[in-house]
Design a protein around this motif. Structure first.
Motif, mmCIF file in Angstrom:
data_model
loop_
_atom_site.group_PDB
_atom_site.id
_atom_site.type_symbol
_atom_site.label_atom_id
_atom_site.label_comp_id
_atom_site.label_asym_id
_atom_site.label_seq_id
_atom_site.Cartn_x
_atom_site.Cartn_y
_atom_site.Cartn_z
ATOM 1 N N ALA A 27 -53.072 26.854 20.569
ATOM 2 C CA ALA A 27 -53.160 28.279 20.245
ATOM 3 C C ALA A 27 -53.439 29.109 21.499
ATOM 4 O O ALA A 27 -52.884 30.200 21.657
ATOM 5 C CB ALA A 27 -54.244 28.527 19.204
ATOM 6 N N ALA A 28 -54.267 28.603 22.386
ATOM 7 C CA ALA A 28 -54.556 29.321 23.627
ATOM 8 C C ALA A 28 -53.312 29.393 24.509
ATOM 9 O O ALA A 28 -53.046 30.429 25.131
ATOM 10 C CB ALA A 28 -55.698 28.642 24.366
ATOM 11 N N GLU A 29 -52.542 28.317 24.576
ATOM 12 C CA GLU A 29 -51.309 28.330 25.368
ATOM 13 C C GLU A 29 -50.288 29.311 24.795
ATOM 14 O O GLU A 29 -49.624 30.030 25.540
ATOM 15 C CB GLU A 29 -50.702 26.926 25.436
ATOM 16 N N ILE A 30 -50.160 29.340 23.483
ATOM 17 C CA ILE A 30 -49.234 30.275 22.842
ATOM 18 C C ILE A 30 -49.663 31.709 23.130
ATOM 19 O O ILE A 30 -48.832 32.568 23.452
ATOM 20 C CB ILE A 30 -49.137 30.009 21.326
ATOM 21 N N ALA A 31 -50.961 31.973 23.027
ATOM 22 C CA ALA A 31 -51.472 33.315 23.311
ATOM 23 C C ALA A 31 -51.187 33.698 24.757
ATOM 24 O O ALA A 31 -50.806 34.839 25.045
ATOM 25 C CB ALA A 31 -52.961 33.377 23.030
ATOM 26 N N LYS A 32 -51.347 32.754 25.680
ATOM 27 C CA LYS A 32 -51.100 33.038 27.092
ATOM 28 C C LYS A 32 -49.622 33.347 27.334
ATOM 29 O O LYS A 32 -49.294 34.292 28.050
ATOM 30 C CB LYS A 32 -51.534 31.838 27.932
ATOM 31 N N ILE A 33 -48.732 32.577 26.727
ATOM 32 C CA ILE A 33 -47.296 32.796 26.897
ATOM 33 C C ILE A 33 -46.886 34.151 26.340
ATOM 34 O O ILE A 33 -46.154 34.914 26.990
ATOM 35 C CB ILE A 33 -46.490 31.663 26.234
ATOM 36 N N ILE A 34 -47.368 34.492 25.150
ATOM 37 C CA ILE A 34 -47.032 35.779 24.545
ATOM 38 C C ILE A 34 -47.570 36.920 25.401
ATOM 39 O O ILE A 34 -46.922 37.955 25.581
ATOM 40 C CB ILE A 34 -47.551 35.865 23.101
ATOM 41 N N PHE A 35 -48.772 36.750 25.965
ATOM 42 C CA PHE A 35 -49.348 37.785 26.815
ATOM 43 C C PHE A 35 -48.505 37.990 28.062
ATOM 44 O O PHE A 35 -48.243 39.128 28.463
ATOM 45 C CB PHE A 35 -50.781 37.424 27.194
ATOM 46 N N TYR A 36 -48.044 36.909 28.689
ATOM 47 C CA TYR A 36 -47.192 37.036 29.874
ATOM 48 C C TYR A 36 -45.874 37.722 29.531
ATOM 49 O O TYR A 36 -45.380 38.540 30.307
ATOM 50 C CB TYR A 36 -46.926 35.675 30.509
ATOM 51 N N ILE A 37 -45.306 37.395 28.391
ATOM 52 C CA ILE A 37 -44.070 38.063 27.956
ATOM 53 C C ILE A 37 -44.320 39.551 27.762
ATOM 54 O O ILE A 37 -43.506 40.392 28.169
ATOM 55 C CB ILE A 37 -43.523 37.416 26.667
ATOM 56 N N PHE A 38 -45.460 39.898 27.179
ATOM 57 C CA PHE A 38 -45.811 41.304 26.987
ATOM 58 C C PHE A 38 -45.914 42.025 28.330
ATOM 59 O O PHE A 38 -45.384 43.130 28.497
ATOM 60 C CB PHE A 38 -47.128 41.432 26.222
ATOM 61 N N ILE A 39 -46.583 41.415 29.302
ATOM 62 C CA ILE A 39 -46.749 42.040 30.614
ATOM 63 C C ILE A 39 -45.389 42.246 31.289
ATOM 64 O O ILE A 39 -45.126 43.310 31.871
ATOM 65 C CB ILE A 39 -47.668 41.178 31.513
ATOM 66 N N ILE A 40 -44.513 41.257 31.198
ATOM 67 C CA ILE A 40 -43.184 41.379 31.806
ATOM 68 C C ILE A 40 -42.380 42.489 31.144
ATOM 69 O O ILE A 40 -41.779 43.331 31.824
ATOM 70 C CB ILE A 40 -42.435 40.031 31.730
ATOM 71 N N LEU A 41 -42.383 42.530 29.816
ATOM 72 C CA LEU A 41 -41.644 43.576 29.112
ATOM 73 C C LEU A 41 -42.221 44.960 29.390
ATOM 74 O O LEU A 41 -41.477 45.937 29.530
ATOM 75 C CB LEU A 41 -41.636 43.300 27.608
ATOM 76 N N PHE A 42 -43.540 45.055 29.501
ATOM 77 C CA PHE A 42 -44.178 46.326 29.821
ATOM 78 C C PHE A 42 -43.765 46.799 31.209
ATOM 79 O O PHE A 42 -43.430 47.970 31.411
ATOM 80 C CB PHE A 42 -45.698 46.192 29.736
ATOM 81 N N ALA A 43 -43.758 45.891 32.186
ATOM 82 C CA ALA A 43 -43.365 46.253 33.544
ATOM 83 C C ALA A 43 -41.904 46.698 33.593
ATOM 84 O O ALA A 43 -41.574 47.686 34.259
ATOM 85 C CB ALA A 43 -43.606 45.079 34.483
ATOM 86 N N ILE A 44 -41.041 45.985 32.880
ATOM 87 C CA ILE A 44 -39.621 46.362 32.859
ATOM 88 C C ILE A 44 -39.441 47.744 32.235
ATOM 89 O O ILE A 44 -38.709 48.585 32.765
ATOM 90 C CB ILE A 44 -38.788 45.301 32.102
ATOM 91 N N SER A 45 -40.117 47.996 31.128
ATOM 92 C CA SER A 45 -39.977 49.303 30.485
ATOM 93 C C SER A 45 -40.551 50.413 31.358
ATOM 94 O O SER A 45 -40.015 51.527 31.384
ATOM 95 C CB SER A 45 -40.640 49.305 29.112
ATOM 96 N N LEU A 46 -41.606 50.121 32.097
ATOM 97 C CA LEU A 46 -42.179 51.113 32.997
ATOM 98 C C LEU A 46 -41.209 51.447 34.128
ATOM 99 O O LEU A 46 -40.996 52.619 34.453
ATOM 100 C CB LEU A 46 -43.498 50.591 33.562
ATOM 101 N N VAL A 47 -40.578 50.438 34.714
ATOM 102 C CA VAL A 47 -39.616 50.661 35.789
ATOM 103 C C VAL A 47 -38.404 51.423 35.274
ATOM 104 O O VAL A 47 -37.928 52.362 35.926
ATOM 105 C CB VAL A 47 -39.201 49.300 36.420
ATOM 106 N N VAL A 48 -37.902 51.048 34.106
ATOM 107 C CA VAL A 48 -36.748 51.755 33.542
ATOM 108 C C VAL A 48 -37.085 53.203 33.269
ATOM 109 O O VAL A 48 -36.288 54.104 33.561
ATOM 110 C CB VAL A 48 -36.265 51.035 32.252
#
Length: 56
Positions: A27-48
């Motif tokens: 569960a901790a690994e899944i949470a970490k992966i989802i959090f990293y995906i969120f950060i990447i998508l947030f950065a992409i949307s911010l740049v766009v």
């Protein structure tokens, strides 16, 4: 998406309290992966958004 991260973190903490190490780790690994995906998508949307301008 952050809601899922919090859900998996709570599951991991509860599983760890009750001694279910495998479930807690997964569960901790899944949470970490989802959090990293969120950060990447947030950065992409911010740049766009910065590239497009304010849009008004």
């Amino acid at each position: 998406m952050l809601r899922w991260v919090l859900i998996f973190l709570v599951v991991a903490v509860i599983a760890a309290i009750f001694g279910f190490g495998g479930i807690a780790g997964a569960a901790a690994e899944i949470a970490k992966i989802i959090f990293y995906i969120f950060i990447i998508l947030f950065a992409i949307s911010l740049v766009v958004r910065l590239m497009r301008g304010s849009g008004r």
